[in-house]
Design a protein around this motif. Sequence first.
Motif, PDB file in Angstrom:
ATOM      1  N   SER A  70     -75.315  30.344  37.952  1.00  0.00           N
ATOM      2  CA  SER A  70     -74.542  31.412  38.590  1.00  0.00           C
ATOM      3  C   SER A  70     -73.053  31.254  38.301  1.00  0.00           C
ATOM      4  O   SER A  70     -72.352  32.251  38.088  1.00  0.00           O
ATOM      5  CB  SER A  70     -74.788  31.440  40.097  1.00  0.00           C
ATOM      6  N   LEU A  71     -72.555  30.034  38.273  1.00  0.00           N
ATOM      7  CA  LEU A  71     -71.144  29.819  37.923  1.00  0.00           C
ATOM      8  C   LEU A  71     -70.878  30.232  36.482  1.00  0.00           C
ATOM      9  O   LEU A  71     -69.846  30.844  36.186  1.00  0.00           O
ATOM     10  CB  LEU A  71     -70.753  28.354  38.146  1.00  0.00           C
ATOM     11  N   ALA A  72     -71.823  29.897  35.592  1.00  0.00           N
ATOM     12  CA  ALA A  72     -71.660  30.291  34.186  1.00  0.00           C
ATOM     13  C   ALA A  72     -71.674  31.815  34.057  1.00  0.00           C
ATOM     14  O   ALA A  72     -70.859  32.396  33.329  1.00  0.00           O
ATOM     15  CB  ALA A  72     -72.763  29.668  33.331  1.00  0.00           C
ATOM     16  N   LEU A  73     -72.589  32.473  34.777  1.00  0.00           N
ATOM     17  CA  LEU A  73     -72.643  33.934  34.738  1.00  0.00           C
ATOM     18  C   LEU A  73     -71.377  34.540  35.328  1.00  0.00           C
ATOM     19  O   LEU A  73     -70.843  35.523  34.791  1.00  0.00           O
ATOM     20  CB  LEU A  73     -73.868  34.445  35.502  1.00  0.00           C
ATOM     21  N   ALA A  74     -70.912  33.970  36.432  1.00  0.00           N
ATOM     22  CA  ALA A  74     -69.687  34.484  37.049  1.00  0.00           C
ATOM     23  C   ALA A  74     -68.514  34.348  36.087  1.00  0.00           C
ATOM     24  O   ALA A  74     -67.701  35.277  35.945  1.00  0.00           O
ATOM     25  CB  ALA A  74     -69.391  33.743  38.352  1.00  0.00           C
ATOM     26  N   GLN A  75     -68.434  33.233  35.402  1.00  0.00           N
ATOM     27  CA  GLN A  75     -67.361  33.026  34.438  1.00  0.00           C
ATOM     28  C   GLN A  75     -67.490  34.019  33.274  1.00  0.00           C
ATOM     29  O   GLN A  75     -66.501  34.600  32.831  1.00  0.00           O
ATOM     30  CB  GLN A  75     -67.403  31.588  33.924  1.00  0.00           C
ATOM     31  N   GLN A  76     -68.721  34.209  32.812  1.00  0.00           N
ATOM     32  CA  GLN A  76     -68.959  35.168  31.730  1.00  0.00           C
ATOM     33  C   GLN A  76     -68.557  36.576  32.175  1.00  0.00           C
ATOM     34  O   GLN A  76     -67.906  37.309  31.423  1.00  0.00           O
ATOM     35  CB  GLN A  76     -70.428  35.139  31.321  1.00  0.00           C
ATOM     36  N   LYS A  82     -62.249  40.936  32.170  1.00  0.00           N
ATOM     37  CA  LYS A  82     -60.902  40.883  31.593  1.00  0.00           C
ATOM     38  C   LYS A  82     -60.843  41.701  30.307  1.00  0.00           C
ATOM     39  O   LYS A  82     -59.888  42.452  30.081  1.00  0.00           O
ATOM     40  CB  LYS A  82     -60.495  39.438  31.306  1.00  0.00           C
ATOM     41  N   GLU A  83     -61.864  41.545  29.465  1.00  0.00           N
ATOM     42  CA  GLU A  83     -61.898  42.288  28.200  1.00  0.00           C
ATOM     43  C   GLU A  83     -61.988  43.789  28.448  1.00  0.00           C
ATOM     44  O   GLU A  83     -61.304  44.581  27.795  1.00  0.00           O
ATOM     45  CB  GLU A  83     -63.078  41.822  27.351  1.00  0.00           C
TER      46      GLU A  83
END
Length: 158
Positions: A70-76, A82-83
């Motif tokens: 979930s942290l990886a998905l949130a970061q993604q 941002k993009e």
Amino acid sequence: MTQWILFAAETAEGGLFDIDATLPLMAIQFLILAAILNALFYKPLGKAIDERAGYVQGQLKSAKEQKEKSLALAQQYEQELKEVRKQSQEIIANAQAEAQKIVSEQTQQAQQEVIAERQKASEQIEAERNQAMSALEQQVQALSKQILEKVLGREFAK
């Protein structure tokens, strides 16, 4: 007095610590009882506790993995957000520039139309002025001729 206590202890049977066959028998009974309790109660209970501990450890491991995912998905998603924001700002900037360009072109076109209308009106005014001047010239000539005729007579006017 101590002699009397020792004498009473020697003569009494079944004292506090009689060492005979009952002590090993009691030890064997205790060991058998411990083995039975271990087999009937402690092993199943220990097995249940071990299973529960394994289940808890598995759930903790699964929760940690899910947290990492979930942290990886949130970061993604943050990166993608941002993009997307950057792209939307670029699109907005391009749209504003395009709108400004269109406004500038329309303003320039309107100014050219105004200049053309002004030129046309100026030409029309000039044409009307020329017409009016030639009409006035004709009237002036006619009036001068009439004045000359009246003043000098008809003979000199011709």
